[in-house]
Design a protein around this motif. Structure first.
Motif, PDB file in Angstrom:
ATOM      1  N   GLU A   7     145.456 -17.728  74.909  1.00  0.00           N
ATOM      2  CA  GLU A   7     144.206 -17.887  75.651  1.00  0.00           C
ATOM      3  C   GLU A   7     143.350 -16.655  75.374  1.00  0.00           C
ATOM      4  OE1 GLU A   7     144.339 -16.875  79.797  1.00  0.00           O
ATOM      5  OE2 GLU A   7     142.856 -18.380  80.344  1.00  0.00           O
ATOM      6  N   PHE A  67     141.364 -21.799  74.334  1.00  0.00           N
ATOM      7  CA  PHE A  67     142.809 -22.048  74.251  1.00  0.00           C
ATOM      8  C   PHE A  67     143.262 -22.509  72.866  1.00  0.00           C
ATOM      9  CE2 PHE A  67     142.371 -21.967  78.814  1.00  0.00           C
ATOM     10  CZ  PHE A  67     143.567 -21.397  79.229  1.00  0.00           C
ATOM     11  N   PHE A  68     144.426 -22.020  72.481  1.00  0.00           N
ATOM     12  CA  PHE A  68     145.054 -22.366  71.208  1.00  0.00           C
ATOM     13  C   PHE A  68     146.501 -22.773  71.501  1.00  0.00           C
ATOM     14  CE2 PHE A  68     141.654 -19.470  70.486  1.00  0.00           C
ATOM     15  CZ  PHE A  68     141.054 -19.888  69.321  1.00  0.00           C
ATOM     16  N   PRO A  69     146.782 -24.077  71.605  1.00  0.00           N
ATOM     17  CA  PRO A  69     148.160 -24.488  71.906  1.00  0.00           C
ATOM     18  C   PRO A  69     149.110 -24.114  70.776  1.00  0.00           C
ATOM     19  CG  PRO A  69     146.718 -26.409  71.603  1.00  0.00           C
ATOM     20  CD  PRO A  69     145.871 -25.198  71.415  1.00  0.00           C
ATOM     21  N   HIS A 104     150.817 -19.167  78.951  1.00  0.00           N
ATOM     22  CA  HIS A 104     149.939 -18.647  77.901  1.00  0.00           C
ATOM     23  C   HIS A 104     150.084 -17.137  77.760  1.00  0.00           C
ATOM     24  CE1 HIS A 104     147.278 -18.495  81.535  1.00  0.00           C
ATOM     25  NE2 HIS A 104     147.080 -17.274  81.076  1.00  0.00           N
ATOM     26  N   GLU A 124     156.907 -24.565  73.820  1.00  0.00           N
ATOM     27  CA  GLU A 124     155.493 -24.426  73.423  1.00  0.00           C
ATOM     28  C   GLU A 124     154.679 -23.662  74.476  1.00  0.00           C
ATOM     29  OE1 GLU A 124     155.986 -28.283  75.556  1.00  0.00           O
ATOM     30  OE2 GLU A 124     157.043 -27.207  73.982  1.00  0.00           O
ATOM     31  N   THR A 125     153.675 -22.954  74.025  1.00  0.00           N
ATOM     32  CA  THR A 125     152.816 -22.160  74.898  1.00  0.00           C
ATOM     33  C   THR A 125     151.397 -22.186  74.326  1.00  0.00           C
ATOM     34  OG1 THR A 125     152.581 -19.999  75.969  1.00  0.00           O
ATOM     35  CG2 THR A 125     153.459 -19.980  73.738  1.00  0.00           C
ATOM     36  N   SER A 126     150.543 -21.273  74.745  1.00  0.00           N
ATOM     37  CA  SER A 126     149.181 -21.181  74.220  1.00  0.00           C
ATOM     38  C   SER A 126     148.769 -19.725  74.107  1.00  0.00           C
ATOM     39  CB  SER A 126     148.166 -21.833  75.176  1.00  0.00           C
ATOM     40  OG  SER A 126     148.276 -23.210  75.197  1.00  0.00           O
ATOM     41  N   TYR A 140     142.950 -25.490  67.866  1.00  0.00           N
ATOM     42  CA  TYR A 140     142.020 -25.004  68.894  1.00  0.00           C
ATOM     43  C   TYR A 140     141.728 -26.151  69.846  1.00  0.00           C
ATOM     44  CZ  TYR A 140     137.368 -23.669  70.673  1.00  0.00           C
ATOM     45  OH  TYR A 140     136.287 -23.397  71.461  1.00  0.00           O
ATOM     46  N   SER A 141     141.912 -25.923  71.149  1.00  0.00           N
ATOM     47  CA  SER A 141     141.732 -27.042  72.076  1.00  0.00           C
ATOM     48  C   SER A 141     140.507 -26.899  72.967  1.00  0.00           C
ATOM     49  CB  SER A 141     142.994 -27.224  72.923  1.00  0.00           C
ATOM     50  OG  SER A 141     143.194 -26.118  73.760  1.00  0.00           O
TER      51      SER A 141
END
Lengths: 138, 138
Positions: free
Chosen positions: B54, A45-47, A7, B50-52, A30-31
């Motif tokens: 935060e 968190f936003f994947p 991240h 892929e990442t996030s 948005y997770s």
């Protein structure tokens, strides 16, 4: 072995407001949130799909990165969101009150059109918007 | 419409040294450099899966993020690389001269084991390494 960039963390003074920004203004998925008691930190968190790290360094010792390095020595400089219609996104975000560093986009890396949102519009994060050129690069 | 996080930019005082760090020490794929004359900037790209994003915010107004916000108001706080063997990576990076903020990992978001590399070891970027817990989260 390092297997992924897990991240990118952004410190925000108002979590709800920042969630709204990344969800509504920048259109990310948005997770959810999590409070990390051990770190005394609330997180949201936003994947994201695949991205890149871009190292930036002054060309011939000049330009905006030279100024940044003089002041800070190094560090995370900006995030860049990719747009499929840069002009429309600039209009949309200006209407929401975002301030930009220039009136018009210029040409950046990979021959993309690019424009920067002022960090004071995004809790101190310099945000670039880019749109790939028509030649299909990117 | 914003369709992707195109990149995360990191300003570096020595481009070759930084390329070597992200390529050899952190094991990222490297896709080459580009000089952007219009921005007076040399760039180097590392494509990522892929990442996030935060967002991080003080829990109950306390902790390290509260201190960061007091000082800076907000901004990009750290990058986190995911490891499949945190202890081995800590040993490997210590041998290369990286300094860490603690002797041992602690528990972070998603119940991961986490440890931070000192920003002075990475051109001013605070870098976290994490390893997902055995319960399969992540």
């Amino acid at each position: 072995m390092i297997v992924a960039l897990d991240h990118i963390a952004i410190a925000v003074p108002d979590l709800d407001k920042a969630i709204k920004r990344f969800l509504e203004d920048f259109g990310l998925e948005y997770s959810g949130t999590e409070d990390v008691e051990s770190a005394k930190t609330s997180t949201a968190f936003f994947p994201l799909p695949e991205t890149s790290i871009e190292l930036v360094h002054p060309l011939n010792g000049e330009g905006p990165i030279a100024k940044y390095l003089e002041k800070k020595g190094g560090g995370m400089h900006h995030l860049c969101f990719r747009s499929d219609d840069l002009d429309a996104d600039v209009v949309r975000l200006k209407e929401k009150g975002y301030q930009f560093l220039s009136e018009e986009p210029s040409i950046g890396a990979h021959n993309c059109r690019v424009i920067f949102i002022h960090p004071k519009s995004c809790d101190g994060v310099l945000i670039e918007l880019n749109q790939p050129s028509e030649d299909g690069h990117h």
